[in-house]
Scaffold this motif. Structure first.
Motif, short mmCIF file in Angstrom:
data_model
loop_
_atom_site.label_atom_id
_atom_site.label_comp_id
_atom_site.label_asym_id
_atom_site.label_seq_id
_atom_site.Cartn_x
_atom_site.Cartn_y
_atom_site.Cartn_z
N ARG A 36 49.68 29.97 82.22
CA ARG A 36 49.04 29.61 81.10
C ARG A 36 49.13 28.19 81.06
O ARG A 36 49.92 27.21 82.34
N THR A 37 48.03 27.41 80.24
CA THR A 37 48.41 25.57 80.63
C THR A 37 49.54 24.72 80.24
O THR A 37 50.57 26.06 78.90
N SER A 38 49.75 23.57 80.13
CA SER A 38 50.66 23.26 79.02
C SER A 38 50.93 23.43 78.18
O SER A 38 51.59 23.24 77.31
N THR A 39 49.56 23.65 77.50
CA THR A 39 49.46 23.71 75.88
C THR A 39 49.10 24.88 75.70
O THR A 39 48.74 25.73 74.14
N GLY A 40 49.47 26.37 76.38
CA GLY A 40 49.62 27.91 76.34
C GLY A 40 48.56 28.38 76.32
O GLY A 40 48.08 29.60 76.00
N ALA A 41 47.21 28.06 76.90
CA ALA A 41 45.86 28.96 77.14
C ALA A 41 46.61 29.70 78.29
O ALA A 41 46.72 28.85 79.23
N LYS A 42 45.90 30.59 78.35
CA LYS A 42 46.03 31.95 79.40
C LYS A 42 44.85 31.44 79.66
O LYS A 42 43.49 31.10 80.29
N TYR A 211 39.60 26.79 67.63
CA TYR A 211 39.39 26.60 68.57
C TYR A 211 40.18 25.33 69.08
O TYR A 211 41.10 24.53 69.44
N ALA A 212 42.22 26.49 69.15
CA ALA A 212 42.83 25.90 69.35
C ALA A 212 43.50 26.59 70.79
O ALA A 212 43.59 27.57 70.51
N PRO A 213 44.65 25.89 71.61
CA PRO A 213 45.19 26.32 72.90
C PRO A 213 45.29 28.07 73.10
O PRO A 213 45.71 28.02 73.62
N ALA A 214 46.59 27.77 71.66
CA ALA A 214 47.09 28.59 71.98
C ALA A 214 46.66 29.94 72.38
O ALA A 214 47.24 31.17 72.74
N GLN A 215 45.61 30.69 71.13
CA GLN A 215 45.27 31.52 71.51
C GLN A 215 43.62 32.18 72.29
O GLN A 215 42.64 32.50 72.77
N ALA A 216 43.72 30.95 73.40
CA ALA A 216 42.13 30.43 74.56
C ALA A 216 42.32 31.05 75.53
O ALA A 216 43.86 31.20 75.57
N VAL A 217 41.82 31.89 76.18
CA VAL A 217 41.72 32.17 77.12
C VAL A 217 40.63 31.22 77.85
O VAL A 217 39.13 31.47 77.49
N VAL A 218 41.02 31.12 78.98
CA VAL A 218 40.39 29.97 80.35
C VAL A 218 39.35 31.10 81.19
O VAL A 218 41.01 31.88 81.68
N ALA A 219 38.80 31.64 82.37
CA ALA A 219 38.69 32.33 82.46
C ALA A 219 37.43 30.76 83.65
O ALA A 219 36.77 30.08 83.17
#
Lengths: 455, 464
Positions: A36-42, A211-219
């Motif tokens: 997870r990023t510092s803002t909580g994105a997976k 478009y908030a980081p908490a539920q964002a997914v980065v691939a």
């Protein structure tokens, strides 16, 4: 041309047994890293040095299922307009900065997801320029008044054009009837009259909420190290709007109370037909069973039952198919085809009896063996390019599937039996409660009478 | 499948073959080629990123080789190629490929017909066995033909008849060309399909399907020498044929502007303009096709290119606008401009806007910066292409099938890099002129008053 070929110039015999290596394959080449990023994105990452390419995406729950009927199309427009001005760049600055380094940025948008996908060369100079643009678009879209007005006009005119076509009509009517008040009933592109009313402030508000980081997914897939990937994920999510912490969810889609058949008048030479109902969620325990079952019913191209009955035996259609579209909530099960309008009744009868027989009797053991042979034997082709693996990373992340999804894929398919398929279809598809829409009929007509009577 | 009759897609093929600048990475470098004694060309490109192969057989035969009255036969034959041989009865081809985990399909274009499978590398012998068998042993049964011709007519309805833009493109080509067979649609005219016979199809097969009219392309986790041996084993004994003489059927010079209107049920007007241009025949010597390719990208190669930037965003004249150069093929080349007027704008205004942009190129030229941007995209595009075995195979097969060489891929980017702003201006001045232009307007009709295209009673057929 892969650089890997210089690393392992081994002699391989062409007659090696195909399936032996499949199980190890995923494991060997797909160590998916997850953090997870510092803002909580997976973050989901696979390092692959074979090509000088980097694929990156960021997705959030911001698909059309988060629209309301009055503002249908808001989610799509928000997603589409982010790249038309952001972080001090106008739309041409953005397009040129990407083109100058040969980068390609595209939108991802469906019922559940909204996001951006970037493909760039991986050398630091080009990569950094492309990522900087993407970060700006994700974090500081402008939604300028004049751009919103211009794009609204373009969207509305495209929607009006689409509304005349039989395939667009059949889709719209099908989703309305199959999903009723559930948001999956809303067309992902919206309607001409609702899109026409959207304002810049609506887009800004939708963006801030979704478009908030908490539920964002980065691939991230490709030619970077883990350390670089970590920095990229931070760069892309650091400045996303802070959410209020509320989890965005889509309500469950209810089952249909009864069958509905709708005939829509249209002068096209072919009738467009859709039959179906709410089906399954992406995390449904029946997923693999239905996947194999649907391959046999109408998903396996030339070797499926529907294609065999409709096309191969009778020449009634160029394309006839079935699919499950598993989503966050129950997405649709669909059978679709197009046929010359005077033979729509015949085609409908053939498809209905094919479906009913499949549900009543289930597949034969031979069909199950053949389906598994194709899906298991074809597994290497599912992950034979960076792009395909990247798509899997984004999907696994967004739908919360296990990180070993690909490693266990083959075993999950192998486990399926004919009995499982029959039972799962009986649970999931009720042939007496399906929506049937035919666009290209002689005159409009809606019948609540159970369509299942004809078989 | 036929090749998509979408103009913007066509150009993608034209400019897609632009390799990376670095010679060490040039994509054709590790390609191995062998011509068998019977004339079959085998092209192999190892790509060992996954234990997979893309296997294709291309025939240098397409709708361009059809005579009047049998348009569509090349594509119908493509469908019939799945309908069985003595050894592999109808449906069995697809079942065997599926059982091996493979995916398969085929495509027909003006210039070529192609068949492909993607498979685990261990299944390549199966692919070769089946393809070699149907190259020479096709049965063509009347029962299968009677059903499949109906499928093709459904395909035509779906692909063309009910799609306003497809109808417009079809009628544009039939107007722009007078003599050359590119004037006929790949899928064929409906009346020709209705009257096509199995004998027509058989004659076409017997005349044109032979190893000396075919190219095998394999990309994947393979060793070229082993693939050559396998090809020899499966295809080597098929005798070559004397192919019919291909007449050039050259298009006579156009003698002035042509216009047509296409009235179909639709919401929006559309404009499609086709200028006659040269095509690429001698990739080393020529420069004009590369300059036209550059011109296309300068006009619509990215979201900030001239047509979207000026006509869509600044002038708000168009809902969409694009350019496309079709310069690789056996027939005449065309440079297309297309536009959908914005709400409240007319087709005539749209045409004027497109013409204004052409005039600007002719009068003011293009900038070096615009060209650099196009080159950067082309170089990157070539790298991205290497992520797909299927695409790499398609690219090589396509070049060979239209009479060029897979090696020309390397040449393309060098030649593109050499194009100057003055050359782009020069080709615009020379070719984007009225005497070689055909303009189509789509005149949208309401659904309700559209001519009722009711289906004929069963058993009676007519064109629409």
């Amino acid at each position: 041309m892969a650089t890997e070929m210089t690393m392992k110039p081994m002699i391989r015999t062409l007659c090696a047994f195909a399936l032996l290596s499949v199980a190890q394959l995923a494991h060997a080449i797909l160590p998916i890293e997850h953090w997870r990023t510092s803002t909580g994105a997976k973050v989901y990452f696979v390092e692959n040095r074979g090509l000088p390419i980097l694929d990156v995406s960021v997705d959030v729950p911001a698909g059309s299922a988060f629209d309301t009927p009055a503002q249908s199309g808001l989610a799509a427009m928000t997603n589409g307009l982010m790249r038309l001005g952001a972080a001090g760049m106008n739309e041409d600055d953005i397009a040129r900065a990407l083109a100058d380094v040969g980068a390609q940025m595209s939108n991802r948008f469906d019922s559940d997801r909204g996001g951006l996908i970037l493909r760039t060369l991986s050398d630091p100079k080009r990569r950094n320029q492309a990522l900087e643009v993407m970060a700006g678009v994700l974090s500081a879209p402008a939604f300028t008044e004049s751009i919103v007005e211009r794009e609204k006009s373009r969207y509305v005119s495209a929607l009006k054009e689409a509304d005349l076509t039989p395939d667009s009509r059949v889709n719209r009517e099908f989703y309305r009837l199959a999903f009723g008040k559930h948001p999956y009933s809303l067309r992902s592109s919206g309607e001409a009259d609702t899109v026409g009313k959207l304002q810049s402030d609506d887009l800004k508000a939708f963006y801030r909420k979704h478009y908030a980081p908490a539920q964002a997914v980065v691939a991230i897939m490709g030619d970077v190290t883990r350390k670089e990937a970590e920095a990229i994920a931070e760069q892309l999510t650091r400045a996303l709007p802070k959410s209020d912490g509320q989890r965005l969810v889509i309500p469950e889609a209810p089952s249909l109370p009864a069958a509905v058949t709708r005939m829509v008048e249209h002068p096209a030479s072919q009738s467009h037909i859709m039959i179906g109902a709410p089906g399954i969620r992406r995390d449904d325990p029946d997923y693999f069973t239905l996947f194999v079952g649907n391959y046999i019913l109408g998903g396996g191209g030339f070797v499926s039952r529907i294609t065999e009955e409709v096309r191969q035996k009778r020449g009634l259609a160029y394309s006839a198919y079935s699919y499950f579209s598993p989503l966050l909530a129950r997405g649709p099960f669909v059978i679709g085809m197009q046929t010359r309008r005077d033979q729509a009744g015949q085609a409908l009868a053939v498809v209905r009896s094919t479906l009913r027989e499949f549900i009543d009797k289930g597949p034969t053991p031979e069909e199950v063996v053949a389906a598994k042979q194709n899906i298991v034997g074809g597994f290497p082709m599912r992950i034979d390019s960076n792009r395909k693996i990247h798509d899997y990373l984004a999907m696994i992340g967004f739908y919360g599937l296990p990180v070993d999804y690909l490693e266990t894929f083959v075993a999950n398919i192998e486990r399926v039996t004919a009995g499982d398929i029959k039972a799962a279809f009986a649970r999931r598809v009720d042939p007496d409660r399906l929506v049937t829409v035919v666009v290209g009929a002689g005159h409009d007509q809606t019948a609540a009478a159970p369509a299942a009577a004809s078989r | 499948m036929t090749a998509l009759p979408k103009i913007l897609f066509v150009l993608m093929l034209t400019c897609a073959g632009l390799p990376v600048a670095s010679a060490a990475n040039a994509p054709a470098d590790d390609v191995a080629v062998k011509d068998l004694a019977n004339g079959l060309r085998v092209i192999v490109k190892p790509d060992r990123r996954a234990p997979v192969v893309a296997s294709m057989v291309w025939y240098r035969i397409g709708s361009v080789d059809e005579q009047g009255g049998i348009t569509g036969v090349a594509h119908v034959l493509e469908h019939m190629m799945f309908k069985g041989t003595k050894a592999v009865p109808a449906g069995e081809f697809s079942r065997l490929i599926a059982a091996a985990g493979g995916r398969e399909n085929a495509f027909t274009s003006r210039d070529y017909t192609g068949y492909f499978q993607t498979l685990h590398k261990s299944a390549l012998p199966l692919s070769f066995r089946l393809e070699a068998d149907r190259m020479v042993n096709l049965v063509l049964s009347p029962e299968e033909f009677a059903k499949e011709i109906k499928v093709v007519m459904e395909e035509r309805r779906w692909r063309t008849d009910d799609r306003p833009q497809s109808v417009m493109y079809e009628r544009l080509m039939a107007t722009a060309l007078t003599a050359h067979p590119y004037r006929n649609p790949v899928i064929g005219w409906m009346n020709d399909l209705e009257n096509l016979t199995i004998e027509d199809t058989r004659r076409f097969y017997e005349q044109w399907y032979s190893p000396n009219n075919a190219i095998v392309v394999v990309v994947g986790d393979v060793v070229p020498a082993e693939v050559f041996a396998l090809a020899e084993q499966h295809f080597g004994l098929i005798p070559s044929k004397t192919l019919p003489l291909r007449k050039p059927q050259d298009e006579p010079p156009q003698l002035g502007l042509k216009r047509l209107t296409v009235k179909v049920p639709a919401e929006q007007a559309q404009v499609l303009m086709a200028y006659r241009t040269p095509r690429l025949t001698k990739p080393k010597e020529e420069w004009e096709p590369y300059a036209l390719d550059m011109l296309e990208s300068v006009l619509s190669g990215n979201a900030a290119a001239r047509l979207p930037q000026r006509l869509v965003k600044t002038d708000r004249l168009a809902a969409a606008a694009g350019a496309s150069y079709e310069g690789v093929g056996r027939g005449p080349g065309f440079f297309y401009l297309s536009g959908t007027p914005a709400q409240g704008k007319t087709a005539a205004e749209m045409e004027q806007g497109l013409r204004r942009e052409v005039q600007r190129v002719i009068e003011e030229g293009v900038t070096q910066q615009e060209l650099e941007r196009v080159k950067a995209q082309a170089i990157a595009g070539q790298v991205y292409q290497r992520d797909s075995m299927f695409f790499q195979a398609r690219q090589m097969g396509w070049l060979e099938a239209v009479g060029l060489s897979y090696r020309d891929e390397n040449l393309f980017i060098e030649k593109l890099q050499q194009v100057t702003p003055e050359q782009v201006r020069e080709v615009a001045r020379k070719y984007l002129v009225d005497d070689g232009l055909t303009v189509a307007y789509l005149d949208p009709q309401p659904l309700s008053t559209a001519p009722a295209r009711t289906a004929p009673p069963a058993g009676i057929r007519h064109g629409n």
